[in-house]
Design a protein around this motif. Structure first.
Motif, PDB file in Angstrom:
ATOM      1  N   TYR A 282      18.061   2.434 -15.652  1.00 24.28           N
ATOM      2  CA  TYR A 282      17.935   1.535 -14.518  1.00 24.28           C
ATOM      3  C   TYR A 282      17.042   0.344 -14.849  1.00 24.28           C
ATOM      4  CZ  TYR A 282      20.276   4.462 -11.019  1.00 24.28           C
ATOM      5  OH  TYR A 282      21.201   5.156 -10.282  1.00 24.28           O
ATOM      6  N   ARG A 283      15.983   0.594 -15.576  1.00 21.06           N
ATOM      7  CA  ARG A 283      15.087  -0.508 -15.931  1.00 21.06           C
ATOM      8  C   ARG A 283      15.768  -1.458 -16.924  1.00 21.06           C
ATOM      9  NH1 ARG A 283      11.555   3.852 -15.543  1.00 21.06           N
ATOM     10  NH2 ARG A 283      11.415   4.179 -17.794  1.00 21.06           N
ATOM     11  N   ALA A 284      16.593  -0.903 -17.790  1.00 26.57           N
ATOM     12  CA  ALA A 284      17.373  -1.748 -18.704  1.00 26.57           C
ATOM     13  C   ALA A 284      18.329  -2.629 -17.906  1.00 26.57           C
ATOM     14  CB  ALA A 284      18.146  -0.883 -19.692  1.00 26.57           C
ATOM     15  N   ASN A 285      18.924  -2.043 -16.875  1.00 19.40           N
ATOM     16  CA  ASN A 285      19.813  -2.797 -15.990  1.00 19.40           C
ATOM     17  C   ASN A 285      19.048  -3.949 -15.342  1.00 19.40           C
ATOM     18  OD1 ASN A 285      21.722  -3.665 -14.154  1.00 19.40           O
ATOM     19  ND2 ASN A 285      22.187  -1.639 -13.353  1.00 19.40           N
ATOM     20  N   ASP A 286      17.835  -3.664 -14.862  1.00 20.48           N
ATOM     21  CA  ASP A 286      17.006  -4.702 -14.245  1.00 20.48           C
ATOM     22  C   ASP A 286      16.685  -5.815 -15.244  1.00 20.48           C
ATOM     23  OD1 ASP A 286      16.948  -3.357 -11.851  1.00 20.48           O
ATOM     24  OD2 ASP A 286      15.008  -2.398 -12.216  1.00 20.48           O
ATOM     25  N   ALA A 287      16.425  -5.426 -16.495  1.00 24.84           N
ATOM     26  CA  ALA A 287      16.114  -6.414 -17.529  1.00 24.84           C
ATOM     27  C   ALA A 287      17.325  -7.312 -17.797  1.00 24.84           C
ATOM     28  CB  ALA A 287      15.686  -5.713 -18.818  1.00 24.84           C
ATOM     29  N   ILE A 288      18.498  -6.728 -17.806  1.00 28.00           N
ATOM     30  CA  ILE A 288      19.729  -7.504 -18.012  1.00 28.00           C
ATOM     31  C   ILE A 288      19.895  -8.528 -16.892  1.00 28.00           C
ATOM     32  CG2 ILE A 288      22.257  -7.373 -17.984  1.00 28.00           C
ATOM     33  CD1 ILE A 288      21.938  -4.636 -19.424  1.00 28.00           C
ATOM     34  N   GLN A 289      19.708  -8.091 -15.668  1.00 28.48           N
ATOM     35  CA  GLN A 289      19.851  -9.001 -14.533  1.00 28.48           C
ATOM     36  C   GLN A 289      18.792 -10.109 -14.566  1.00 28.48           C
ATOM     37  OE1 GLN A 289      21.024  -7.297 -10.679  1.00 28.48           O
ATOM     38  NE2 GLN A 289      20.983  -5.294 -11.649  1.00 28.48           N
ATOM     39  N   ALA A 290      17.600  -9.769 -15.038  1.00 33.13           N
ATOM     40  CA  ALA A 290      16.540 -10.769 -15.156  1.00 33.13           C
ATOM     41  C   ALA A 290      16.919 -11.828 -16.189  1.00 33.13           C
ATOM     42  CB  ALA A 290      15.226 -10.099 -15.539  1.00 33.13           C
TER      43      ALA A 290
ATOM     44  N   LEU B 159      14.840   1.488 -27.023  1.00 29.40           N
ATOM     45  CA  LEU B 159      14.314   1.919 -25.730  1.00 29.40           C
ATOM     46  C   LEU B 159      13.691   3.312 -25.791  1.00 29.40           C
ATOM     47  CD1 LEU B 159      17.210   0.757 -23.399  1.00 29.40           C
ATOM     48  CD2 LEU B 159      15.043  -0.392 -23.807  1.00 29.40           C
ATOM     49  N   ILE B 160      12.587   3.461 -25.084  1.00 33.24           N
ATOM     50  CA  ILE B 160      11.970   4.775 -24.914  1.00 33.24           C
ATOM     51  C   ILE B 160      11.743   4.981 -23.420  1.00 33.24           C
ATOM     52  CG2 ILE B 160      10.893   4.889 -27.184  1.00 33.24           C
ATOM     53  CD1 ILE B 160       8.319   3.878 -25.964  1.00 33.24           C
ATOM     54  N   GLN B 161      11.621   6.221 -23.027  1.00 31.82           N
ATOM     55  CA  GLN B 161      11.675   6.574 -21.610  1.00 31.82           C
ATOM     56  C   GLN B 161      10.626   5.879 -20.741  1.00 31.82           C
ATOM     57  OE1 GLN B 161      12.109  10.708 -20.932  1.00 31.82           O
ATOM     58  NE2 GLN B 161      11.832  10.592 -18.731  1.00 31.82           N
ATOM     59  N   ASP B 162       9.403   5.668 -21.248  1.00 29.33           N
ATOM     60  CA  ASP B 162       8.352   5.132 -20.383  1.00 29.33           C
ATOM     61  C   ASP B 162       8.218   3.611 -20.450  1.00 29.33           C
ATOM     62  OD1 ASP B 162       7.370   4.983 -22.913  1.00 29.33           O
ATOM     63  OD2 ASP B 162       5.439   5.957 -22.496  1.00 29.33           O
ATOM     64  N   MET B 163       9.193   2.933 -21.059  1.00 22.20           N
ATOM     65  CA  MET B 163       9.140   1.471 -21.102  1.00 22.20           C
ATOM     66  C   MET B 163       9.354   0.883 -19.715  1.00 22.20           C
ATOM     67  SD  MET B 163      11.176   0.376 -24.587  1.00 22.20           S
ATOM     68  CE  MET B 163      10.709  -1.362 -24.525  1.00 22.20           C
ATOM     69  N   THR B 164       8.582  -0.155 -19.394  1.00 20.61           N
ATOM     70  CA  THR B 164       8.753  -0.855 -18.130  1.00 20.61           C
ATOM     71  C   THR B 164       9.837  -1.920 -18.283  1.00 20.61           C
ATOM     72  OG1 THR B 164       7.133  -2.572 -18.659  1.00 20.61           O
ATOM     73  CG2 THR B 164       6.302  -0.544 -17.634  1.00 20.61           C
ATOM     74  N   THR B 165      10.297  -2.429 -17.142  1.00 14.84           N
ATOM     75  CA  THR B 165      11.291  -3.503 -17.165  1.00 14.84           C
ATOM     76  C   THR B 165      10.749  -4.714 -17.916  1.00 14.84           C
ATOM     77  OG1 THR B 165      12.225  -2.793 -15.042  1.00 14.84           O
ATOM     78  CG2 THR B 165      12.684  -5.056 -15.743  1.00 14.84           C
ATOM     79  N   GLU B 166       9.476  -5.035 -17.688  1.00 13.39           N
ATOM     80  CA  GLU B 166       8.861  -6.185 -18.352  1.00 13.39           C
ATOM     81  C   GLU B 166       8.837  -6.012 -19.866  1.00 13.39           C
ATOM     82  OE1 GLU B 166       4.706  -8.797 -18.271  1.00 13.39           O
ATOM     83  OE2 GLU B 166       4.905  -6.992 -17.046  1.00 13.39           O
ATOM     84  N   GLU B 167       8.535  -4.804 -20.322  1.00 17.23           N
ATOM     85  CA  GLU B 167       8.498  -4.543 -21.759  1.00 17.23           C
ATOM     86  C   GLU B 167       9.891  -4.669 -22.370  1.00 17.23           C
ATOM     87  OE1 GLU B 167       4.711  -1.435 -22.077  1.00 17.23           O
ATOM     88  OE2 GLU B 167       6.709  -0.683 -21.578  1.00 17.23           O
ATOM     89  N   ILE B 168      10.882  -4.149 -21.661  1.00 17.47           N
ATOM     90  CA  ILE B 168      12.267  -4.252 -22.144  1.00 17.47           C
ATOM     91  C   ILE B 168      12.683  -5.717 -22.199  1.00 17.47           C
ATOM     92  CG2 ILE B 168      14.687  -3.682 -21.671  1.00 17.47           C
ATOM     93  CD1 ILE B 168      13.653  -1.143 -20.246  1.00 17.47           C
ATOM     94  N   LEU B 169      12.300  -6.455 -21.159  1.00 13.72           N
ATOM     95  CA  LEU B 169      12.649  -7.867 -21.085  1.00 13.72           C
ATOM     96  C   LEU B 169      12.024  -8.655 -22.237  1.00 13.72           C
ATOM     97  CD1 LEU B 169      14.035 -10.099 -19.473  1.00 13.72           C
ATOM     98  CD2 LEU B 169      11.978 -10.274 -18.063  1.00 13.72           C
ATOM     99  N   LYS B 170      10.743  -8.413 -22.495  1.00 10.52           N
ATOM    100  CA  LYS B 170      10.054  -9.127 -23.572  1.00 10.52           C
ATOM    101  C   LYS B 170      10.671  -8.803 -24.937  1.00 10.52           C
ATOM    102  CE  LYS B 170       5.490  -9.655 -21.422  1.00 10.52           C
ATOM    103  NZ  LYS B 170       4.067  -9.240 -21.462  1.00 10.52           N
ATOM    104  N   SER B 171      10.996  -7.537 -25.142  1.00 15.55           N
ATOM    105  CA  SER B 171      11.621  -7.137 -26.416  1.00 15.55           C
ATOM    106  C   SER B 171      13.002  -7.750 -26.557  1.00 15.55           C
ATOM    107  CB  SER B 171      11.709  -5.608 -26.486  1.00 15.55           C
ATOM    108  OG  SER B 171      10.424  -5.029 -26.492  1.00 15.55           O
ATOM    109  N   SER B 172      13.740  -7.822 -25.465  1.00 17.89           N
ATOM    110  CA  SER B 172      15.104  -8.372 -25.486  1.00 17.89           C
ATOM    111  C   SER B 172      15.101  -9.849 -25.867  1.00 17.89           C
ATOM    112  CB  SER B 172      15.762  -8.207 -24.105  1.00 17.89           C
ATOM    113  OG  SER B 172      15.831  -6.861 -23.738  1.00 17.89           O
ATOM    114  N   LEU B 173      14.100 -10.556 -25.376  1.00 14.64           N
ATOM    115  CA  LEU B 173      14.033 -11.997 -25.636  1.00 14.64           C
ATOM    116  C   LEU B 173      13.918 -12.328 -27.123  1.00 14.64           C
ATOM    117  CD1 LEU B 173      11.733 -13.084 -22.676  1.00 14.64           C
ATOM    118  CD2 LEU B 173      14.120 -13.756 -23.023  1.00 14.64           C
TER     119      LEU B 173
END
Length: 206
Positions: A161-169, A189-203
């Motif tokens: 779900y947080r990955a989904n949020d990162a995609i939408q962001a 991805l690891i289980q305790d990553m926040t949306t912000e962390e996923i977003l920063k890594s994705s960028l």
């Protein structure tokens, strides 16, 4: 109306197959994606059917999944795209790739299908963009082996779900949905990553 045919695979050729059911052989036109999923000749197979009826002919089109059949039916609602054109599109890209091509207005990729030019591809995108659900497309991507956007072992309701949020962001930032999904899929991805962390890594991958 025929919903599906289940029987013995009798013949396979470049664009069609024959399935025997109760002594009758059904000739079915299929996209290339189906050919790659078929069992060996003589084995049982289940094919979802769209029956196209014209004044002078009745033709069966077959698909490996309900999802493929539904996308085919959506494609042929576009003026200028008949069953042959829709089959060609599904032969060069799977349903997920086509969804994201539509959402990201990637006419160039769609126009690679035989008989589909740039103008027709753009028209397809215009007519179907509102009929393709972005969240459903992402959820489907995440819950396949890509639930695992990049090897996620956590349940979809967690990191998925947080990955989904990162995609939408990322989409909100101006990236196409295709670019956003590809970037998030590259994140370890690891289980305790926040949306912000996923977003920063994705960028880093954009």
């Amino acid at each position: 109306m025929i919903h599906f045919i289940k029987g013995q695979l009798d013949t396979v050729s470049e664009q069609k197959i024959v399935v025997e059911n109760q002594g009758m052989g059904y000739e079915i036109l299929v996209p290339a994606s189906v050919l790659s999923k078929l069992p060996a000749i003589g084995m049982d197979v289940k094919i979802y059917i769209y029956m196209h009826v014209r004044e002078d002919a009745l033709q069966l089109y077959g698909f490996a999944t309900k999802e493929e059949k539904e996308m085919f039916q959506l494609l042929i609602t576009v003026n200028g795209i008949g069953p042959k054109g829709a089959l060609g599109i599904l032969s060069i890209m799977d349903v997920d790739a086509l969804r994201f091509a539509i959402l990201s207005e990637d006419a160039k990729s769609i126009s690679k299908a035989p008989g589909i030019g740039g103008k027709t591809a753009s028209k397809l995108i215009l007519e179907l963009k509102d009929k393709v659900d972005f969240e459903e497309a992402v959820d489907t991507m995440l819950t396949k082996g890509e639930n695992a956007v990049a090897g996620v072992s956590a349940p979809a309701e967690d990191v998925g779900y947080r990955a989904n949020d990162a995609i939408q962001a990322l989409v909100a930032l101006g990236y196409s949905s295709t670019e956003a999904v590809k970037a998030v899929k590259k994140v370890d991805l690891i289980q305790d990553m926040t949306t912000e962390e996923i977003l920063k890594s994705s960028l880093k991958y954009l």
